[in-house]
Design a protein around this motif. Structure first.
Motif, PDB file in Angstrom:
ATOM      1  N   MET A   1      -8.487   8.411 -16.781  1.00  0.00           N
ATOM      2  CA  MET A   1      -8.828   9.323 -17.714  1.00  0.00           C
ATOM      3  C   MET A   1      -7.824  10.521 -17.235  1.00  0.00           C
ATOM      4  N   THR A   2      -7.406  10.757 -15.999  1.00  0.00           N
ATOM      5  CA  THR A   2      -7.025  12.059 -15.849  1.00  0.00           C
ATOM      6  C   THR A   2      -5.253  12.029 -16.049  1.00  0.00           C
ATOM      7  N   GLY A   3      -4.887  10.701 -16.352  1.00  0.00           N
ATOM      8  CA  GLY A   3      -3.289  10.852 -16.507  1.00  0.00           C
ATOM      9  C   GLY A   3      -2.793  10.269 -15.413  1.00  0.00           C
ATOM     10  N   ARG A   4      -3.198  10.353 -14.206  1.00  0.00           N
ATOM     11  CA  ARG A   4      -2.714  10.007 -12.880  1.00  0.00           C
ATOM     12  C   ARG A   4      -2.089   8.562 -13.130  1.00  0.00           C
ATOM     13  N   TYR A   5      -2.731   7.970 -13.499  1.00  0.00           N
ATOM     14  CA  TYR A   5      -2.322   6.477 -13.650  1.00  0.00           C
ATOM     15  C   TYR A   5      -1.139   6.034 -14.353  1.00  0.00           C
ATOM     16  N   GLU A   6      -0.879   6.611 -15.478  1.00  0.00           N
ATOM     17  CA  GLU A   6       0.490   6.737 -16.103  1.00  0.00           C
ATOM     18  C   GLU A   6       1.586   7.100 -15.149  1.00  0.00           C
ATOM     19  N   ASN A   7       1.354   8.293 -14.323  1.00  0.00           N
ATOM     20  CA  ASN A   7       2.304   8.859 -13.614  1.00  0.00           C
ATOM     21  C   ASN A   7       2.696   8.037 -12.499  1.00  0.00           C
ATOM     22  N   HIS A   8       1.717   7.232 -11.877  1.00  0.00           N
ATOM     23  CA  HIS A   8       1.845   6.247 -10.958  1.00  0.00           C
ATOM     24  C   HIS A   8       2.575   5.230 -11.219  1.00  0.00           C
ATOM     25  N   LEU A   9       2.252   4.718 -12.632  1.00  0.00           N
ATOM     26  CA  LEU A   9       3.256   3.674 -13.050  1.00  0.00           C
ATOM     27  C   LEU A   9       4.490   3.805 -13.312  1.00  0.00           C
ATOM     28  N   ARG A  10       4.756   5.394 -13.812  1.00  0.00           N
ATOM     29  CA  ARG A  10       6.288   5.345 -13.853  1.00  0.00           C
ATOM     30  C   ARG A  10       7.034   5.097 -12.482  1.00  0.00           C
ATOM     31  N   HIS A  11       6.546   5.849 -11.503  1.00  0.00           N
ATOM     32  CA  HIS A  11       7.201   5.487 -10.214  1.00  0.00           C
ATOM     33  C   HIS A  11       7.129   4.335  -9.926  1.00  0.00           C
ATOM     34  N   LEU A  12       5.995   3.492  -9.777  1.00  0.00           N
ATOM     35  CA  LEU A  12       5.933   2.073  -9.569  1.00  0.00           C
ATOM     36  C   LEU A  12       7.007   1.174 -10.158  1.00  0.00           C
ATOM     37  N   ARG A  13       6.953   1.429 -11.574  1.00  0.00           N
ATOM     38  CA  ARG A  13       7.965   0.446 -12.419  1.00  0.00           C
ATOM     39  C   ARG A  13       9.284   0.812 -11.841  1.00  0.00           C
ATOM     40  N   LYS A  14       9.630   2.031 -11.658  1.00  0.00           N
ATOM     41  CA  LYS A  14      11.169   2.376 -11.123  1.00  0.00           C
ATOM     42  C   LYS A  14      11.412   1.855  -9.798  1.00  0.00           C
ATOM     43  N   THR A  15      10.605   1.735  -8.989  1.00  0.00           N
ATOM     44  CA  THR A  15      10.460   1.111  -7.703  1.00  0.00           C
ATOM     45  C   THR A  15      10.659  -0.439  -7.755  1.00  0.00           C
ATOM     46  N   LEU A  16       9.921  -1.126  -8.514  1.00  0.00           N
ATOM     47  CA  LEU A  16       9.900  -2.382  -8.660  1.00  0.00           C
ATOM     48  C   LEU A  16      11.170  -2.924  -9.138  1.00  0.00           C
ATOM     49  N   GLN A  17      11.697  -2.252 -10.132  1.00  0.00           N
ATOM     50  CA  GLN A  17      13.077  -2.540 -10.831  1.00  0.00           C
ATOM     51  C   GLN A  17      14.089  -2.412  -9.723  1.00  0.00           C
TER      52      GLN A  17
ATOM     53  N   LYS B   1      -2.721  -5.588  -9.767  1.00  0.00           N
ATOM     54  CA  LYS B   1      -1.210  -5.615  -9.414  1.00  0.00           C
ATOM     55  C   LYS B   1      -0.633  -4.355  -9.750  1.00  0.00           C
ATOM     56  N   THR B   2      -1.584  -3.188  -9.983  1.00  0.00           N
ATOM     57  CA  THR B   2      -0.829  -2.155 -10.177  1.00  0.00           C
ATOM     58  C   THR B   2      -1.475  -0.882  -9.433  1.00  0.00           C
ATOM     59  N   LEU B   3      -2.682  -0.980  -9.057  1.00  0.00           N
ATOM     60  CA  LEU B   3      -3.261   0.274  -8.468  1.00  0.00           C
ATOM     61  C   LEU B   3      -4.053  -0.159  -7.120  1.00  0.00           C
TER      62      LEU B   3
ATOM     63  N   GLY C   1       7.293  -6.553  -4.415  1.00  0.00           N
ATOM     64  CA  GLY C   1       6.439  -5.189  -4.386  1.00  0.00           C
ATOM     65  C   GLY C   1       6.432  -4.696  -3.114  1.00  0.00           C
ATOM     66  N   LEU C   2       7.044  -4.952  -2.378  1.00  0.00           N
ATOM     67  CA  LEU C   2       7.185  -4.477  -0.809  1.00  0.00           C
ATOM     68  C   LEU C   2       8.061  -3.228  -0.740  1.00  0.00           C
ATOM     69  N   HIS C   3       7.820  -2.377   0.388  1.00  0.00           N
ATOM     70  CA  HIS C   3       8.623  -0.980   0.419  1.00  0.00           C
ATOM     71  C   HIS C   3       9.858  -1.572   1.148  1.00  0.00           C
ATOM     72  N   TRP C   4      10.812  -0.972   0.172  1.00  0.00           N
ATOM     73  CA  TRP C   4      12.319  -1.321   0.656  1.00  0.00           C
ATOM     74  C   TRP C   4      12.944  -0.597   1.787  1.00  0.00           C
ATOM     75  N   SER C   5      13.542  -1.356   2.563  1.00  0.00           N
ATOM     76  CA  SER C   5      13.994  -0.757   3.866  1.00  0.00           C
ATOM     77  C   SER C   5      15.081  -1.609   4.300  1.00  0.00           C
ATOM     78  N   ASP C   6      15.759  -1.115   5.317  1.00  0.00           N
ATOM     79  CA  ASP C   6      16.880  -1.845   6.077  1.00  0.00           C
ATOM     80  C   ASP C   6      16.464  -3.230   6.766  1.00  0.00           C
TER      81      ASP C   6
ATOM     82  N   GLY D   1       0.986  -1.081  -0.011  1.00  0.00           N
ATOM     83  CA  GLY D   1      -0.010   0.139  -0.166  1.00  0.00           C
ATOM     84  C   GLY D   1       0.916   1.289  -0.110  1.00  0.00           C
ATOM     85  N   ARG D   2       2.033   1.113   0.583  1.00  0.00           N
ATOM     86  CA  ARG D   2       2.991   2.450   0.377  1.00  0.00           C
ATOM     87  C   ARG D   2       3.430   2.905  -0.936  1.00  0.00           C
ATOM     88  N   LEU D   3       3.130   1.851  -1.736  1.00  0.00           N
ATOM     89  CA  LEU D   3       3.624   2.051  -3.317  1.00  0.00           C
ATOM     90  C   LEU D   3       2.452   2.690  -4.274  1.00  0.00           C
ATOM     91  N   LEU D   4       1.244   2.765  -3.501  1.00  0.00           N
ATOM     92  CA  LEU D   4      -0.039   3.143  -4.043  1.00  0.00           C
ATOM     93  C   LEU D   4      -0.610   4.543  -3.983  1.00  0.00           C
TER      94      LEU D   4
END
Length: 479
Positions: A359-375, A315-317, A449-454, A120-123
């Protein structure tokens, strides 16, 4: 509908050179100014190139010295073996194990590497809550009425529009909404099969699909699958005389994370159409690509309406919203008839809210951040595995998605590891869950898909230590 910025294109080319060894570990890369001059870009754009590569753990900045290629020790870990399931439609569903793993969902006291959804911290939770409120205000009767049988118009329109990014060429009228992707897959299988029919699946494959097939009385043929290129089409072709339906996850399958090459997708679609065998395509992970462009789907090559393309935002939102859809091609009337009988309508407010969000374009912006985090997570996990796990451990190299497949040396039983890990408040998904056959006992899937931490790194270290302990005990028994 390509949406790739210049800095991403340059970073992608450099990333490829790093991964293929053109740029060697420890090698100094061109300075920001040199990169700017070479590509005719601004200094700020050149800096963004290196920030992109740094986010992928491919380069390391050194003060007053510039950027250097990371050591990438995890790339030295070997790939898992190509699966070799028996060419027979039988097997045993590991019910007790699957039920045990999924019974931990929602446990806040556990680190759940076992459940394949983003944290949820990535959504974008606050934005989603706002969309729910707006949907309630905007819908007739506050969203209490049934929506049309085919589904929310706004959502179907956006799904069709987004299909242009993978050459889907869908229209709003091609799409039927469902209560999540599993509901879409269930409708497709129910429409196309009867008890006793045979379905071909990847091996290893998603436990939910295995359970669904068994619950419908279907025989399951598991097909050999490569960890990078996916299902072995030649192996599948030999089995086709026994097959009634094929259900595959070509883009970032769980648990292997591979992306089937386009030429394989095209060959597969033409092969199945020639034999009159429907292809149900689960594209739930397609938007979670690590490369700059979204991959095509099998549906991209479908000229006959023989591919039933299924997906969702689970799995994305928003996993709990249960928003999915299917573009069933020539089987549309069959699916609509079943939806009328089994569901009638989806949750009106939720589907309207997700349609608005897309419709708003927020989804694509969210996906960019999520993909970078997952990678980035995949690379951090892999570095930790290379450092802490037993010698001889193999891992997949996911090209997208939420899964990392780990293959231990043969003497390590992942079910035993699962039981030991639970005592340390760690949940994993043992490999035996991903097959009806007696295989993958020394494997497990980890969710990235977890929030990375020490703390997460420490949990991976604990897993590695437990695996080493099991390996040592196995060695002692052999003496």
């Amino acid at each position: 509908m390509k949406n790739v910025f210049l800095y991403q294109e340059i970073a992608g080319n450099m990333a490829t050179k790093i991964k293929t060894g053109v740029f060697k570990p420890g090698e100094r890369l061109p300075s920001v100014r040199v990169l700017s001059n070479e590509h005719g870009i601004s200094i700020n754009t050149a800096k963004r190139v290196y920030l992109e590569l740094e986010a992928q753990s491919l380069v390391q900045p050194r003060p007053q010295s510039g950027y250097f290629v990371s050591s990438l020790t995890y790339l030295k870990l070997p790939l898992p073996e190509t699966s070799q399931p028996l060419p027979v439609a039988n097997g045993t569903e590991p019910d007790e194990l699957i039920n045990g793993v999924y019974s931990t969902m929602g446990r806040n006291d556990l680190t759940l590497f076992s459940i394949g959804v983003p944290s949820g911290r990535l959504l974008p939770l606050a934005k989603l809550k706002k969309e729910i409120v707006l949907a309630t205000r905007g819908l007739k009767e506050g969203g209490t009425e049934y929506e049309p049988l085919q589904g929310n118009v706004k959502l179907r329109r956006m799904v069709a529009a987004r299909s242009l990014s993978w050459d889907g060429r869908l229209k709003e009228s091609d799409v039927i909404t469902t209560n999540g992707c599993m509901n879409a897959l269930a409708l497709c299988l129910t429409a196309l099969t009867k008890p006793g029919d045979t379905i071909a699946l990847e091996s290893p494959g998603y436990p939910g699909i295995l359970q669904l097939a068994v619950s419908l009385g279907l025989s399951v043929l598991e097909v050999a699958t490569h960890p990078v290129s996916g299902i072995d089409i030649d192996a599948l072709q030999k089995l086709l005389p026994k097959v009634n339906v094929c259900l595959l996850v070509p883009n970032f399958n769980t648990p292997l994370g591979y992306c089937m090459p386009d030429k394989h997708k095209k060959k597969l679609v033409h092969l199945l159409a020639k034999h009159g065998i429907p292809l149900i395509e689960d594209d739930t992970y397609g938007d979670l690509h690590f490369d700059s462009e979204r991959p095509k789907c099998c549906k991209s090559f479908d000229m006959d309406g023989n591919v039933l393309w299924c997906s969702s935002v689970s799995k994305t939102l928003a996993p709990g919203y249960r928003v999915g859809w299917v573009a069933p091609g020539k089987y549309k009337d069959l699916i609509l008839k079943l939806k009328l009988a089994h569901a009638l309508s989806a949750t009106t407010i939720i589907h309207e809210a997700v349609g608005n969000f897309l419709m708003t374009g927020r989804y694509e912006n969210h996906l960019r951040h999520l993909r970078k985090t997952l990678q980035g997570n995949y690379q951090r996990y892999a570095v930790a595995i290379a450092e802490y796990f037993p010698n001889g451990t193999k891992i997949s190299r996911p090209q997208g998605g939420l899964a990392l497949w780990v293959e231990f040396p043969k003497e390590i039983d992942a079910v035993v590891l699962y039981n030991h890990a639970l005592k340390k408040q760690i949940g994993i998904a043992p490999g035996r869950m991903f097959s009806l056959q007696n295989q993958f006992q020394n494997c497990m899937r980890l969710c990235i898909g977890l929030h990375w931490s020490d703390d997460l790194r420490i949990k991976l270290k604990q897993l590695g230590n437990l695996a080493k302990m099991l390996q040592l005990k196995a060695s002692v028994r052999q003496l």
